[in-house]
Structure formats: C-alpha cells, structure tokens
Design a protein around this motif. Structure first.
Motif, mmCIF file in Angstrom:
data_model
loop_
_atom_site.group_PDB
_atom_site.id
_atom_site.type_symbol
_atom_site.label_atom_id
_atom_site.label_comp_id
_atom_site.label_asym_id
_atom_site.label_seq_id
_atom_site.Cartn_x
_atom_site.Cartn_y
_atom_site.Cartn_z
ATOM 1 N N ALA A 79 39.272 106.302 42.553
ATOM 2 C CA ALA A 79 39.932 107.415 41.845
ATOM 3 C C ALA A 79 40.611 108.345 42.851
ATOM 4 C CB ALA A 79 38.894 108.189 41.037
ATOM 5 N N PRO A 80 41.645 109.055 42.419
ATOM 6 C CA PRO A 80 42.253 110.040 43.327
ATOM 7 C C PRO A 80 41.345 111.266 43.501
ATOM 8 C CG PRO A 80 43.276 110.155 41.165
ATOM 9 C CD PRO A 80 42.284 109.033 41.090
ATOM 10 N N VAL A 81 41.660 112.075 44.470
ATOM 11 C CA VAL A 81 40.970 113.366 44.596
ATOM 12 C C VAL A 81 42.047 114.434 44.419
ATOM 13 C CG1 VAL A 81 39.505 114.842 46.023
ATOM 14 C CG2 VAL A 81 39.334 112.355 46.249
ATOM 15 N N ASP A 82 42.230 114.862 43.186
ATOM 16 C CA ASP A 82 43.283 115.849 42.909
ATOM 17 C C ASP A 82 42.838 117.255 43.278
ATOM 18 O OD1 ASP A 82 45.097 113.942 41.699
ATOM 19 O OD2 ASP A 82 43.706 113.876 40.003
ATOM 20 N N ARG A 127 46.289 113.718 51.631
ATOM 21 C CA ARG A 127 47.543 113.535 52.372
ATOM 22 C C ARG A 127 48.207 112.224 51.952
ATOM 23 N NH1 ARG A 127 47.845 111.566 57.076
ATOM 24 N NH2 ARG A 127 45.672 111.875 57.672
ATOM 25 N N LYS A 128 47.394 111.150 51.885
ATOM 26 C CA LYS A 128 47.946 109.844 51.491
ATOM 27 C C LYS A 128 48.455 109.865 50.055
ATOM 28 C CE LYS A 128 45.303 107.146 54.713
ATOM 29 N NZ LYS A 128 43.870 107.069 54.884
ATOM 30 N N GLN A 129 47.767 110.625 49.194
ATOM 31 C CA GLN A 129 48.206 110.742 47.791
ATOM 32 C C GLN A 129 49.499 111.540 47.652
ATOM 33 O OE1 GLN A 129 43.804 111.528 45.883
ATOM 34 N NE2 GLN A 129 45.269 113.147 45.840
ATOM 35 N N GLY A 130 49.765 112.384 48.643
ATOM 36 C CA GLY A 130 50.952 113.245 48.578
ATOM 37 C C GLY A 130 50.666 114.618 48.011
ATOM 38 N N GLY A 131 49.406 115.013 47.973
ATOM 39 C CA GLY A 131 49.103 116.377 47.531
ATOM 40 C C GLY A 131 47.690 116.528 47.015
ATOM 41 N N GLY A 132 47.336 117.771 46.731
ATOM 42 C CA GLY A 132 46.002 118.060 46.208
ATOM 43 C C GLY A 132 45.712 119.548 46.338
ATOM 44 N N VAL A 133 44.545 119.926 45.832
ATOM 45 C CA VAL A 133 44.147 121.339 45.883
ATOM 46 C C VAL A 133 42.713 121.442 46.374
ATOM 47 C CG1 VAL A 133 43.843 123.475 44.560
ATOM 48 C CG2 VAL A 133 45.563 121.827 43.835
ATOM 49 N N ILE A 134 42.508 122.328 47.334
ATOM 50 C CA ILE A 134 41.139 122.653 47.762
ATOM 51 C C ILE A 134 40.892 124.122 47.448
ATOM 52 C CG2 ILE A 134 39.582 122.926 49.732
ATOM 53 C CD1 ILE A 134 40.782 120.488 50.999
ATOM 54 N N LEU A 135 39.768 124.371 46.805
ATOM 55 C CA LEU A 135 39.371 125.754 46.521
ATOM 56 C C LEU A 135 37.994 125.989 47.131
ATOM 57 C CD1 LEU A 135 39.813 128.473 45.023
ATOM 58 C CD2 LEU A 135 38.559 127.459 43.102
ATOM 59 N N LEU A 164 42.436 129.540 55.443
ATOM 60 C CA LEU A 164 43.783 129.838 55.955
ATOM 61 C C LEU A 164 44.281 128.721 56.876
ATOM 62 C CD1 LEU A 164 43.364 133.654 56.737
ATOM 63 C CD2 LEU A 164 44.221 132.565 54.644
ATOM 64 N N SER A 165 43.386 128.210 57.692
ATOM 65 C CA SER A 165 43.766 127.162 58.638
ATOM 66 C C SER A 165 44.202 125.891 57.907
ATOM 67 C CB SER A 165 42.570 126.886 59.562
ATOM 68 O OG SER A 165 42.885 125.873 60.446
ATOM 69 N N ILE A 166 43.421 125.502 56.900
ATOM 70 C CA ILE A 166 43.769 124.296 56.119
ATOM 71 C C ILE A 166 45.083 124.527 55.365
ATOM 72 C CG2 ILE A 166 43.065 122.869 54.134
ATOM 73 C CD1 ILE A 166 40.127 123.233 55.194
ATOM 74 N N ALA A 167 45.220 125.700 54.768
ATOM 75 C CA ALA A 167 46.445 126.000 54.011
ATOM 76 C C ALA A 167 47.665 125.876 54.923
ATOM 77 C CB ALA A 167 46.363 127.401 53.412
ATOM 78 N N ARG A 168 47.521 126.420 56.139
ATOM 79 C CA ARG A 168 48.640 126.381 57.099
ATOM 80 C C ARG A 168 48.967 124.938 57.513
ATOM 81 N NH1 ARG A 168 52.849 129.091 58.354
ATOM 82 N NH2 ARG A 168 53.648 127.029 58.170
ATOM 83 N N ASP A 169 47.933 124.199 57.881
ATOM 84 C CA ASP A 169 48.154 122.856 58.451
ATOM 85 C C ASP A 169 48.628 121.829 57.419
ATOM 86 O OD1 ASP A 169 47.483 123.660 60.982
ATOM 87 O OD2 ASP A 169 45.385 123.027 60.838
ATOM 88 N N TYR A 170 48.330 122.062 56.144
ATOM 89 C CA TYR A 170 48.622 121.022 55.138
ATOM 90 C C TYR A 170 49.675 121.435 54.119
ATOM 91 C CZ TYR A 170 45.051 118.359 57.360
ATOM 92 O OH TYR A 170 44.369 117.637 58.304
ATOM 93 N N ILE A 171 50.316 122.561 54.359
ATOM 94 C CA ILE A 171 51.309 123.043 53.385
ATOM 95 C C ILE A 171 52.441 122.030 53.228
ATOM 96 C CG2 ILE A 171 52.724 124.432 55.004
ATOM 97 C CD1 ILE A 171 52.666 126.638 52.751
ATOM 98 N N HIS A 173 52.218 118.941 53.335
ATOM 99 C CA HIS A 173 51.743 117.715 52.665
ATOM 100 C C HIS A 173 51.510 117.944 51.176
ATOM 101 C CE1 HIS A 173 51.246 115.467 56.399
ATOM 102 N NE2 HIS A 173 50.765 116.577 56.921
ATOM 103 N N GLY A 174 51.922 119.095 50.679
ATOM 104 C CA GLY A 174 51.753 119.377 49.253
ATOM 105 C C GLY A 174 50.321 119.721 48.893
ATOM 106 N N ILE A 175 49.561 120.152 49.898
ATOM 107 C CA ILE A 175 48.147 120.494 49.642
ATOM 108 C C ILE A 175 48.004 122.017 49.690
ATOM 109 C CG2 ILE A 175 45.789 120.315 50.540
ATOM 110 C CD1 ILE A 175 46.722 117.534 51.726
ATOM 111 N N ARG A 176 47.419 122.573 48.624
ATOM 112 C CA ARG A 176 47.174 124.014 48.578
ATOM 113 C C ARG A 176 45.700 124.282 48.865
ATOM 114 N NH1 ARG A 176 47.210 126.486 44.093
ATOM 115 N NH2 ARG A 176 47.167 124.783 42.589
ATOM 116 N N CYS A 177 45.436 125.399 49.522
ATOM 117 C CA CYS A 177 44.039 125.756 49.792
ATOM 118 C C CYS A 177 43.875 127.264 49.640
ATOM 119 C CB CYS A 177 43.647 125.306 51.201
ATOM 120 S SG CYS A 177 41.899 125.566 51.569
ATOM 121 N N ASN A 178 42.963 127.657 48.765
ATOM 122 C CA ASN A 178 42.691 129.074 48.503
ATOM 123 C C ASN A 178 41.185 129.309 48.508
ATOM 124 O OD1 ASN A 178 45.430 130.195 47.722
ATOM 125 N ND2 ASN A 178 45.288 128.446 46.322
ATOM 126 N N CYS A 179 40.810 130.577 48.528
ATOM 127 C CA CYS A 179 39.388 130.864 48.313
ATOM 128 C C CYS A 179 39.223 132.056 47.378
ATOM 129 C CB CYS A 179 38.632 131.074 49.624
ATOM 130 S SG CYS A 179 39.071 132.539 50.552
#
Ligand SMILES: NC(=O)c1ccc[n+]([C@@H]2O[C@H](COP(=O)([O-])OP(=O)(O)OC[C@H]3O[C@@H](n4cnc5c(N)ncnc54)[C@H](O)[C@@H]3O)[C@@H](O)[C@H]2O)c1
Length: 254
Positions: A79-82, A127-135, A164-171, A173-179
C-alpha cells in the motif's frame, strides 16, 4: 468541508490511545484507510475494532517506534503511505537535576529517535510515490518554558525543529511536513500523570491543571484530531513547515 481523505492510506503511531486514537477515528470518518501503530497491542486493536464497528477500514500493526526494525516491519508493502502521523510519545516530569541520564535516554529514544526512525523509513517511500504528508505531534513546550519538564521539553523542541528540517528538505518532492503544538489535552497520558504524582488528589489536581489554561479547560483529543485531519488533507496543500498552537490561548495569553 470535504477533506478529501477518501482512499488515502494513513498511519498513526500511538493510535491505541488518546490523541492518536482520536486522529485514527477522524481519518477513518473522512474516508481514509488507517494503519494503527502501537507498542500496546490490546489498545491498538481496540482502536481498530472501534473503527471497524463504524464501518471504517483499519488495521493494527505492532511497532515500538524506539526500534528502527520494528517500524520497518509495520509498513504495509502493498500500500502507499499517503499520510503519516508521528503521534506516539511519552512524558517526563522534573527539572534537569531530577532527570538522571537513563531518563534522558528513555525520552530521547522514544520522542526524538522514534520520530526519526519513522520518518527515515517513510520518506523514501513518499519520495518514490511523488508526495505525501507527515504530521508531528509536538507540544506547547516546544515553544515556551514549562516548569519541571526538562527532558520532555528537549524532546518536543526537537520535534519542532525536525518538522522544519523535513519540510525544507522534501518540499521539492511534494512532501509536506507540519506539527501541532497542543497545550494540555485530556487523555490517559494526563490521567496517568495525575495518578502517579497525586494519588488521592486526582480530581483536585485535574481542576487545577484545567484552570491553568486561559480557557479554564483542557483540549479534547477530538479537537486535536480536527486540526490533524485538515492539515493532512488536500485542503491544506499550501501549508508546510508550520507549528500550529492548539492551546486555548495558553502560549500567548499567559
Ligand atoms: N495529552 C497532552 O496533554 C499532550 C499535550 C501536548 C502533546 N501531547 C503529545 O501527544 C502525543 C499523544 O499523547 P496522548 O496524551 O494521546 O498519550 P497517551 O499516553 O494517551 O497515548 C500514547 C500512545 O502512544 C503509545 N506509545 C508510547 N510509546 C510508544 C512506542 N515507543 N512505540 C509505539 N507506541 C508507543 C502508547 O502505547 C499509547 O497508546 C504524545 O506525543 C504527547 O507528547 C500530549
């Protein structure tokens, strides 16, 4: 508001209790498939049963986030990890002089390294999927000094800066990261703290802790879940690298 979580594959660490359970339930209510990760199998299965009883799609995965291999094994290969929510965490009471090295290591291994393990495993997949969200579930102690919370504050400060570090490094790659930075939320985490530290005075101390927040109450897990569902949805597509206070005014109105 349609949060567009239909068909999304989501993971919630610490989904067996409190905030994590509320987030898992809310994601399911919005149409997501939910993997509930927890080191406590009975509690994790309970969340899954509740979701299934409501007609949702949920699965329990045993994982101790302090162990990298345990996290790896918890990921469904087909399964993907959205969406991934780093929620599991433990508390620690005491100023630095009441925090022996073993306690510092325990909090670091779960609250800091646990988030690292999960993100380390999940980011290449996203990254391989082309995006995702981490909270990430941080805390108001990520931003302000609260007495007698030395190790816990260390760990939640790191949650904010890792966000902040993840958000910066993966922006790119279509990956968002918030807290989210909640003040006190009424969960078993708080009840266990009161039982341990104020036996026989739990009700009195519960009122005192509630009154310490400007609204005179604690947040509910469902209130954290509402914001979590929004931030993990496509409605929040332009939101990354943020640390949302969910604190009834505690941070700025003290
Ligand atoms: N309750 C609050 O007042 C409050 C406020 C701010 C932030 N937070 C944060 O919210 C998160 C959830 O808190 P809660 O109040 O719902 O806690 P809780 O104790 O009710 O639930 C935490 C869950 O995480 C699981 N867990 C703990 N360590 C784990 C590990 N190593 N591997 C896998 N699972 C593990 C537990 O088994 C439990 O099911 C924590 O990160 C906490 O620091 C809580």
């Amino acid at each position: 508001m349609d949060l567009h979580l239909q068909g999304k594959c989501s993971y919630v660490t610490g989904g067996g209790s409190g905030i994590g359970r509320a987030i898992a339930e809310r994601f399911s209510a919005e149409g997501a498939r939910v993997f509930v990760l927890d080191r406590d199998e009975a509690k994790g299965e309970e969340t899954v049963e509740k979701i299934r009883a409501g007609g949702g799609l949920a699965h329990f995965k045993h994982a101790d986030i302090a162990d990298l291999e345990s996290v790896r094994h918890a990921i469904e290969p087909e399964a993907p990890v959205d969406v991934w929510v780093n929620n599991a965490g433990v508390s620690s009471i005491g100023a630095i002089e009441e925090t022996p090295p073993e306690e510092m290591d325990r909090i670091y291994n779960i609250n800091v390294k646990g988030l690292y393990h999960c993100s380390y495993v999940v980011l290449p997949i996203m990254r391989k999927q082309g995006g995702g969200v981490i909270l990430n579930i941080a805390s108001l102690v990520s931003k302000i000094g609260v007495e007698d919370r030395f190790a816990y504050s260390m760990s939640k400060g790191a949650v904010l800066t890792m966000t902040l570090s993840i958000a910066r490094d993966y922006i790119s790659h279509g990956i968002r990261c918030n807290c989210i930075c909640p003040a006190r939320v009424h969960t078993p985490f708080v009840d266990a703290y009161l039982e341990k530290n104020y036996p026989g005075r739990e009700k009195e101390m519960f009122k005192k802790l509630s009154r310490a927040q400007p609204m005179g109450r604690m947040a509910s897990p469902a209130e954290v879940a509402d914001l979590a569902a929004f931030l993990c949805s496509d409605r929040a597509a332009f939101i990354t690298a943020t640390a949302y206070d969910l604190d009834g005014g505690t941070t700025l109105l003290r």
